[in-house]
Design a protein around this motif. Structure first.
Motif, PDB file in Angstrom:
ATOM      1  N   VAL A 140     -54.228  16.746 -22.388  1.00 29.95           N
ATOM      2  CA  VAL A 140     -52.962  16.512 -23.096  1.00 29.95           C
ATOM      3  C   VAL A 140     -51.793  16.735 -22.154  1.00 29.95           C
ATOM      4  N   GLN A 141     -51.877  17.803 -21.367  1.00 28.30           N
ATOM      5  CA  GLN A 141     -50.786  18.101 -20.430  1.00 28.30           C
ATOM      6  C   GLN A 141     -50.593  16.959 -19.428  1.00 28.30           C
ATOM      7  N   ILE A 142     -51.729  16.437 -18.949  1.00 23.81           N
ATOM      8  CA  ILE A 142     -51.637  15.350 -17.960  1.00 23.81           C
ATOM      9  C   ILE A 142     -51.062  14.094 -18.607  1.00 23.81           C
ATOM     10  N   SER A 143     -51.554  13.793 -19.823  1.00 29.60           N
ATOM     11  CA  SER A 143     -51.058  12.566 -20.470  1.00 29.60           C
ATOM     12  C   SER A 143     -49.588  12.694 -20.861  1.00 29.60           C
ATOM     13  N   LEU A 144     -49.113  13.925 -21.034  1.00 29.51           N
ATOM     14  CA  LEU A 144     -47.711  14.113 -21.400  1.00 29.51           C
ATOM     15  C   LEU A 144     -46.783  14.194 -20.188  1.00 29.51           C
ATOM     16  N   GLU A 149     -45.981  11.659 -10.066  1.00 23.59           N
ATOM     17  CA  GLU A 149     -45.921  12.829  -9.191  1.00 23.59           C
ATOM     18  C   GLU A 149     -46.320  14.085  -9.962  1.00 23.59           C
ATOM     19  N   LYS A 150     -45.764  14.159 -11.164  1.00 22.40           N
ATOM     20  CA  LYS A 150     -46.060  15.328 -12.002  1.00 22.40           C
ATOM     21  C   LYS A 150     -47.551  15.354 -12.360  1.00 22.40           C
ATOM     22  N   GLN A 151     -48.088  14.164 -12.680  1.00 23.01           N
ATOM     23  CA  GLN A 151     -49.525  14.076 -13.018  1.00 23.01           C
ATOM     24  C   GLN A 151     -50.381  14.526 -11.845  1.00 23.01           C
ATOM     25  N   THR A 152     -49.992  14.097 -10.643  1.00 21.77           N
ATOM     26  CA  THR A 152     -50.748  14.457  -9.443  1.00 21.77           C
ATOM     27  C   THR A 152     -50.699  15.964  -9.204  1.00 21.77           C
ATOM     28  N   GLU A 153     -49.504  16.503  -9.384  1.00 19.86           N
ATOM     29  CA  GLU A 153     -49.358  17.955  -9.211  1.00 19.86           C
ATOM     30  C   GLU A 153     -50.238  18.717 -10.194  1.00 19.86           C
ATOM     31  N   LEU A 154     -50.268  18.197 -11.432  1.00 18.85           N
ATOM     32  CA  LEU A 154     -51.101  18.860 -12.449  1.00 18.85           C
ATOM     33  C   LEU A 154     -52.576  18.784 -12.081  1.00 18.85           C
ATOM     34  N   GLU A 155     -53.006  17.605 -11.626  1.00 23.52           N
ATOM     35  CA  GLU A 155     -54.424  17.442 -11.257  1.00 23.52           C
ATOM     36  C   GLU A 155     -54.781  18.438 -10.152  1.00 23.52           C
ATOM     37  N   LEU A 156     -53.900  18.566  -9.215  1.00 25.59           N
ATOM     38  CA  LEU A 156     -54.152  19.475  -8.106  1.00 25.59           C
ATOM     39  C   LEU A 156     -54.117  20.941  -8.580  1.00 25.59           C
ATOM     40  N   GLN A 157     -53.189  21.198  -9.474  1.00 29.77           N
ATOM     41  CA  GLN A 157     -53.095  22.558 -10.016  1.00 29.77           C
ATOM     42  C   GLN A 157     -54.374  22.933 -10.777  1.00 29.77           C
ATOM     43  N   TYR A 178     -71.932  28.190 -13.035  1.00 31.56           N
ATOM     44  CA  TYR A 178     -71.406  27.938 -11.689  1.00 31.56           C
ATOM     45  C   TYR A 178     -71.602  26.475 -11.321  1.00 31.56           C
ATOM     46  N   ARG A 179     -72.802  25.976 -11.625  1.00 28.45           N
ATOM     47  CA  ARG A 179     -73.091  24.577 -11.270  1.00 28.45           C
ATOM     48  C   ARG A 179     -72.177  23.623 -12.031  1.00 28.45           C
ATOM     49  N   LYS A 180     -71.976  23.920 -13.311  1.00 28.31           N
ATOM     50  CA  LYS A 180     -71.080  23.062 -14.101  1.00 28.31           C
ATOM     51  C   LYS A 180     -69.657  23.127 -13.549  1.00 28.31           C
ATOM     52  N   ALA A 181     -69.227  24.346 -13.245  1.00 30.08           N
ATOM     53  CA  ALA A 181     -67.863  24.526 -12.758  1.00 30.08           C
ATOM     54  C   ALA A 181     -67.675  23.843 -11.405  1.00 30.08           C
ATOM     55  N   LEU A 182     -68.715  23.894 -10.573  1.00 30.25           N
ATOM     56  CA  LEU A 182     -68.619  23.253  -9.261  1.00 30.25           C
ATOM     57  C   LEU A 182     -68.524  21.737  -9.421  1.00 30.25           C
ATOM     58  N   THR A 183     -69.314  21.220 -10.365  1.00 31.03           N
ATOM     59  CA  THR A 183     -69.240  19.776 -10.639  1.00 31.03           C
ATOM     60  C   THR A 183     -67.825  19.410 -11.096  1.00 31.03           C
ATOM     61  N   GLU A 184     -67.260  20.248 -11.963  1.00 31.66           N
ATOM     62  CA  GLU A 184     -65.906  19.964 -12.449  1.00 31.66           C
ATOM     63  C   GLU A 184     -64.882  20.070 -11.324  1.00 31.66           C
ATOM     64  N   LEU A 185     -65.099  21.015 -10.424  1.00 34.33           N
ATOM     65  CA  LEU A 185     -64.179  21.140  -9.289  1.00 34.33           C
ATOM     66  C   LEU A 185     -64.209  19.853  -8.479  1.00 34.33           C
ATOM     67  N   ASP A 186     -65.419  19.359  -8.257  1.00 28.71           N
ATOM     68  CA  ASP A 186     -65.564  18.113  -7.495  1.00 28.71           C
ATOM     69  C   ASP A 186     -64.839  16.973  -8.210  1.00 28.71           C
ATOM     70  N   GLN A 187     -65.048  16.898  -9.553  1.00 25.88           N
ATOM     71  CA  GLN A 187     -64.397  15.827 -10.326  1.00 25.88           C
ATOM     72  C   GLN A 187     -62.869  15.982 -10.275  1.00 25.88           C
ATOM     73  N   GLN A 188     -62.422  17.233 -10.307  1.00 23.98           N
ATOM     74  CA  GLN A 188     -60.984  17.486 -10.324  1.00 23.98           C
ATOM     75  C   GLN A 188     -60.359  17.099  -8.978  1.00 23.98           C
ATOM     76  N   ILE A 189     -61.090  17.383  -7.886  1.00 30.53           N
ATOM     77  CA  ILE A 189     -60.586  16.994  -6.560  1.00 30.53           C
ATOM     78  C   ILE A 189     -60.533  15.472  -6.452  1.00 30.53           C
ATOM     79  N   THR A 190     -61.582  14.831  -6.985  1.00 35.65           N
ATOM     80  CA  THR A 190     -61.600  13.361  -6.974  1.00 35.65           C
ATOM     81  C   THR A 190     -60.419  12.814  -7.774  1.00 35.65           C
ATOM     82  N   ALA A 191     -60.178  13.451  -8.957  1.00 36.22           N
ATOM     83  CA  ALA A 191     -59.072  12.987  -9.807  1.00 36.22           C
ATOM     84  C   ALA A 191     -57.733  13.183  -9.085  1.00 36.22           C
ATOM     85  N   ALA A 192     -57.593  14.312  -8.393  1.00 37.46           N
ATOM     86  CA  ALA A 192     -56.340  14.573  -7.679  1.00 37.46           C
ATOM     87  C   ALA A 192     -56.160  13.556  -6.552  1.00 37.46           C
ATOM     88  N   SER A 193     -57.266  13.283  -5.868  1.00 37.45           N
ATOM     89  CA  SER A 193     -57.224  12.330  -4.771  1.00 37.45           C
ATOM     90  C   SER A 193     -56.837  10.937  -5.287  1.00 37.45           C
TER      91      SER A 193
END
Lengths: 359, 211
Positions: A140-144, A149-157, A178-193
């Protein structure tokens, strides 16, 4: 002519009036046989009512009444002590002002909702049911967000938040989380990228690229610190993630296993791949085998005593820097082919494993 | 005398004077209701105590603001308490006291039957009086709850038909009908043995005996 219930009631009303005036009723009320209009059926019922009314068993004993009064006053005093400054006015206010009650209910609902969101925001364990709320909240925060630029900052945050939360899960007790969280970290980095790639070339874009690179470096450093605390399957996935983040990690291409023909002979495992460090240890089906290896003709070769003649499902190595890699591409070889990589291929063509091989 | 709503407000705040006033107002109804439904005075007193303790504990949550609502509420507590007593008793053995109960010692038949001699000195008459009251209790227990509450409201509390109607959430005519049917059922159940004439004789004789 009135009905029987009406006539009975009239007679009882007259009796009650006398009773409330504290006087005995005149005899004509008690002796219907002397009344001018005799009503035997009603008379009988009135008489029964009088008997019930004056029945001694139905009247409380004065001593009992006094004692009970004292008892309830004591109980009342105890209750008042138990709830000093009790909010007796609160339900009353709700009754008196329903609109107030409605407004209050909405406020409570809002508070409850905010409370849930606040609690959910603190939840970092992906196995927690409230974690879904956290993810929803972030979406919701990202879509709002009102600009790319703001979206990118949020993804990175959010990626930073995810990395910070990994620290509490980097132990064998939270392996799955841990494995789930690591997968999400990877997805989040991809999303930020991906979000950075949508930015127009310019100062913002360049700044975000630098921030992402710095974050990836931080992540690599942090993940490496986690490695000694992780069980083997989590080390394998962490090594994979380090590789995706540009770190130098071992990658196995294949393994050749030569089982002994005679019981007294030894098994030879030859592993091909990159960045296998000297002193690496052998992993067979996710288990560490205490045997030294050495480089021979571009392969890392382990020679060990092998119990039984079954082929393993996975072969891997554990580097001295705690990174690990494995492969399920395992080929059986013959003793005269040992060391030259010539073999019959029986693997499943997978490269680096992810630690899911059967032990 | 202070209006009932004011007393109720003060009782809800836990003011002892208001609670005492409400207690005195309600005791005859509660005790009468319970005593008409259980076979002995000790049980009636225990259950009455239980009801009033519940009253003290729950009055802050009471919504009623008039006498009818208050009485309906307390009789509801009494009804549940009596039902609980009978539920428990189903699982317990029955004890028959060897010594006369207080109930019997204080001339049980004084107002229900007039014994020929002093009942306290005559075990046979005492037993007879106890059996007679048991019969009355059993008869009252066969009435419907509404009929019982009408009798309590009308005979014990002396409320008019309109107040009892508000208490039970019914129309005045329905209360008159319930009152009639209740007394009629009791009369039928208690039999002609306790004839109204006999009751009236008792009442009259008591008047004559009074100093």
């Amino acid at each position: 002519m009135k009905s029987l219930p009406e006539r009975l009631n009239d007679r009882l009303e007259r009796r009650t009036v006398w009773s409330w005036q504290g006087e005995e009723p005149p005899d004509r009320l008690l002796s219907p046989e002397h009344a001018p209009n005799r009503d035997p059926e009603v008379d009988e019922l009135v008489a029964l009512a009088l008997r019930l009314q004056s029945a001694r068993p139905l009247q409380a004993d004065p001593d009992f009444a006094r004692q009970l009064e004292q008892r309830i006053l004591v109980r009342n005093a105890a209750l008042r002590l138990e709830r000093p400054g009790s909010s007796w006015w609160f339900p009353r206010l709700l009754r008196v002002h329903p609109v107030f009650g409605l407004a209050l209910s909405l406020c409570l609902l809002l508070l409850l909702g905010t409370g849930v969101l606040a609690v959910a925001a603190q939840v970092t364990n992906p196995n927690n049911p409230l974690y879904a709320v956290t993810r929803w909240e972030r979406q919701v925060q990202i879509s709002l967000a009102n600009s790319p630029e703001k979206q990118t900052e949020l993804e990175l945050q959010f990626a930073r938040d995810r990395l910070n939360s990994l620290a509490s899960l980097a132990n064998s007790a939270h392996a799955e989380a841990y494995r789930k969280a690591l997968t999400e970290l990877d997805q989040q980095i991809t999303a930020a990228s991906r979000a950075i790639n949508t930015l127009a070339a310019g100062a913002d874009h360049d700044r975000m690229v630098i921030e992402l690179a710095a974050f990836k470096a931080d992540t690599r450093h942090t993940l490496r610190e986690f490695l000694p605390h992780l069980a083997l399957p989590e080390r394998l996935v962490t090594t994979d993630e380090l590789g995706r983040l540009g770190d130098t990690v071992p990658r196995l291409t294949s393994a050749v296993i030569v089982l002994p023909v005679h019981p007294n002979e030894q098994t030879t495992v030859s592993i091909s791949g990159d960045d296998i460090q000297p002193g690496a240890q052998l992993l067979v089906d996710n288990r560490l085998v205490q045997v030294r290896g050495s480089f021979q003709n571009g392969l890392y070769v382990f020679v060990a005593h092998w119990v039984g003649n079954q082929h393993p499902h996975s072969i891997g190595i554990l580097n001295p820097d705690e990174t690990a890699a494995q492969t399920t591409v395992i080929t059986p070889g013959s003793s005269n082919e040992h060391g030259n990589g010539s073999s019959n291929h029986v693997g499943n063509e997978k490269g680096n494993g992810n630690g899911k091989g059967k032990p | 005398m202070e209006a009932i709503d004011g007393q109720l407000d003060r009782a809800r705040r836990g003011e002892p004077e208001a609670l005492s006033a409400l207690y005195r107002l309600l005791l005859p109804a509660v005790f009468g209701y319970i005593a008409a439904r259980v076979p002995d005075r000790a049980t009636a007193e225990d259950l009455t105590s239980e009801v009033f303790v519940k009253m003290v504990e729950g009055i802050s949550r009471l919504r009623a603001s008039d006498k009818a609502g208050l009485v309906a509420w307390i009789l509801q507590i009494a009804r549940v308490t009596v039902a609980g007593y009978y539920r428990k008793r189903e699982h317990q053995p029955t004890f028959v006291p060897l010594e006369p109960a207080d109930w019997e010692e204080e001339a049980p038949g004084e107002n229900w039957v007039i014994p020929a001699s002093n009942p306290a000195s005559d075990p046979a008459q005492r037993a007879e009086a106890r059996d007679e009251w048991d019969t009355v209790v059993k008869a009252i227990n066969t009435l419907t709850e509404e009929q019982r509450q009408v009798l309590i409201g009308r005979l014990i509390l002396g409320y008019d038909v309109d107040t009892v109607a508000r208490m039970l959430g019914k129309k005045a005519n329905a209360i008159k009908a319930l009152q009639f049917r209740a007394l009629q059922s009791l009369q039928r159940l208690l039999g002609k043995e306790r004839s109204p004439e006999h009751a009236l004789q008792i009442h009259t004789r008591r008047k004559e005996d009074a100093p």
